[in-house]
Design a protein around this motif. Structure first.
Motif, PDB file in Angstrom:
ATOM      1  N   PRO A  14       0.818  -1.223   0.000  1.00 56.19           N
ATOM      2  CA  PRO A  14       0.000   0.000   0.000  1.00 56.19           C
ATOM      3  C   PRO A  14       0.846   1.265   0.000  1.00 56.19           C
ATOM      4  O   PRO A  14       1.922   1.303   0.601  1.00 56.19           O
ATOM      5  CB  PRO A  14      -0.823  -0.118   1.281  1.00 56.19           C
ATOM      6  N   LYS A  15       0.345   2.259  -0.699  1.00 53.29           N
ATOM      7  CA  LYS A  15       1.013   3.554  -0.773  1.00 53.29           C
ATOM      8  C   LYS A  15       0.810   4.303   0.555  1.00 53.29           C
ATOM      9  O   LYS A  15      -0.295   4.330   1.087  1.00 53.29           O
ATOM     10  CB  LYS A  15       0.405   4.357  -1.923  1.00 53.29           C
ATOM     11  N   PRO A  16       1.878   4.879   1.121  1.00 55.27           N
ATOM     12  CA  PRO A  16       1.723   5.626   2.379  1.00 55.27           C
ATOM     13  C   PRO A  16       0.768   6.806   2.209  1.00 55.27           C
ATOM     14  O   PRO A  16       0.710   7.432   1.145  1.00 55.27           O
ATOM     15  CB  PRO A  16       3.137   6.120   2.684  1.00 55.27           C
ATOM     16  N   LEU A  17       0.034   7.102   3.262  1.00 50.70           N
ATOM     17  CA  LEU A  17      -0.871   8.252   3.256  1.00 50.70           C
ATOM     18  C   LEU A  17      -0.130   9.447   3.846  1.00 50.70           C
ATOM     19  O   LEU A  17       0.492   9.330   4.904  1.00 50.70           O
ATOM     20  CB  LEU A  17      -2.110   7.949   4.093  1.00 50.70           C
ATOM     21  N   PRO A  18      -0.190  10.610   3.178  1.00 52.07           N
ATOM     22  CA  PRO A  18       0.546  11.766   3.691  1.00 52.07           C
ATOM     23  C   PRO A  18      -0.102  12.332   4.953  1.00 52.07           C
ATOM     24  O   PRO A  18      -1.320  12.318   5.107  1.00 52.07           O
ATOM     25  CB  PRO A  18       0.477  12.773   2.540  1.00 52.07           C
ATOM     26  N   ALA A  19       0.735  12.830   5.841  1.00 51.53           N
ATOM     27  CA  ALA A  19       0.257  13.526   7.038  1.00 51.53           C
ATOM     28  C   ALA A  19      -0.146  14.942   6.641  1.00 51.53           C
ATOM     29  O   ALA A  19       0.335  15.483   5.641  1.00 51.53           O
ATOM     30  CB  ALA A  19       1.354  13.565   8.090  1.00 51.53           C
TER      31      ALA A  19
END
Length: 183
Positions: A128-133
């Motif tokens: 999965p692609k990381p979700l930005p903060a």
């Protein structure tokens, strides 16, 4: 004792699902914190209108979601809030269970400044692609962002700890004791 965050989160969720005392502890906490409900307001007319529309929007339902958010925060010690914004400027809130987050990527010099959140892999998505903060210096509406809130966090730690964590062994022993007494 070694602390395994994943194991404690799983045990807390299992206790909440199967043990009436654990569920009631979380319910009482949320009833105390949220009470009769939360409200938001502003003296600025435009902001007040947006807040009212955001709070009652059928996709947000913040009056009921606030209890769900408090439950998750108490149950896991962490709250991961995804905020997405549509072209009209309306923001929408969704939650990611803490058990679905694998890692918090933070700045090298400050673990309390997250850059991204890595999700655990699944059969549907092996990488999965990381979700930005959320970054207040880059407040674009092009992609969803994540906010992280933690409670019961030891000094210098990224992750919070569940309210149920210190009670897990006691809850298990109490359940066994009740079962023995019933026999």
């Amino acid at each position: 004792y070694t602390y395994d965050r994943t194991d404690v989160l799983e045990q807390s969720l299992k206790a909440w699902r199967t043990n009436p005392l654990a569920r009631r502890i979380i319910e009482v906490t949320s009833q105390y914190v949220v009470g009769g409900g939360l409200s938001v307001n502003s003296n600025h007319e435009y902001a007040a209108g947006f807040l009212r529309h955001f709070w009652t929007h059928r996709l947000n339902r913040m009056s009921t979601r606030s209890i769900e958010m408090c439950d998750e925060l108490s149950r896991s010690g962490n709250l991961f809030v995804v905020i997405s914004t549509d072209a009209s400027g309306m923001s929408y809130i969704r939650l990611i269970p803490a058990s679905n987050i694998d890692e918090i990527v933070s700045r090298n010099n400050d673990i309390e400044q997250p850059l991204a959140f890595k999700l655990k892999s699944s059969l549907e998505d092996l990488d999965p692609k990381p979700l930005p903060a959320y970054d207040p210096n880059n407040d674009a509406i092009d992609f969803p962002v994540v906010l992280h809130y933690a409670i019961n966090r030891p000094a210098g730690a990224q992750w919070g700890e569940p309210d149920l964590a210190p009670l897990l062994k006691w809850l298990s022993r109490y359940s066994n004791w009740l079962e023995d007494r019933a026999r």
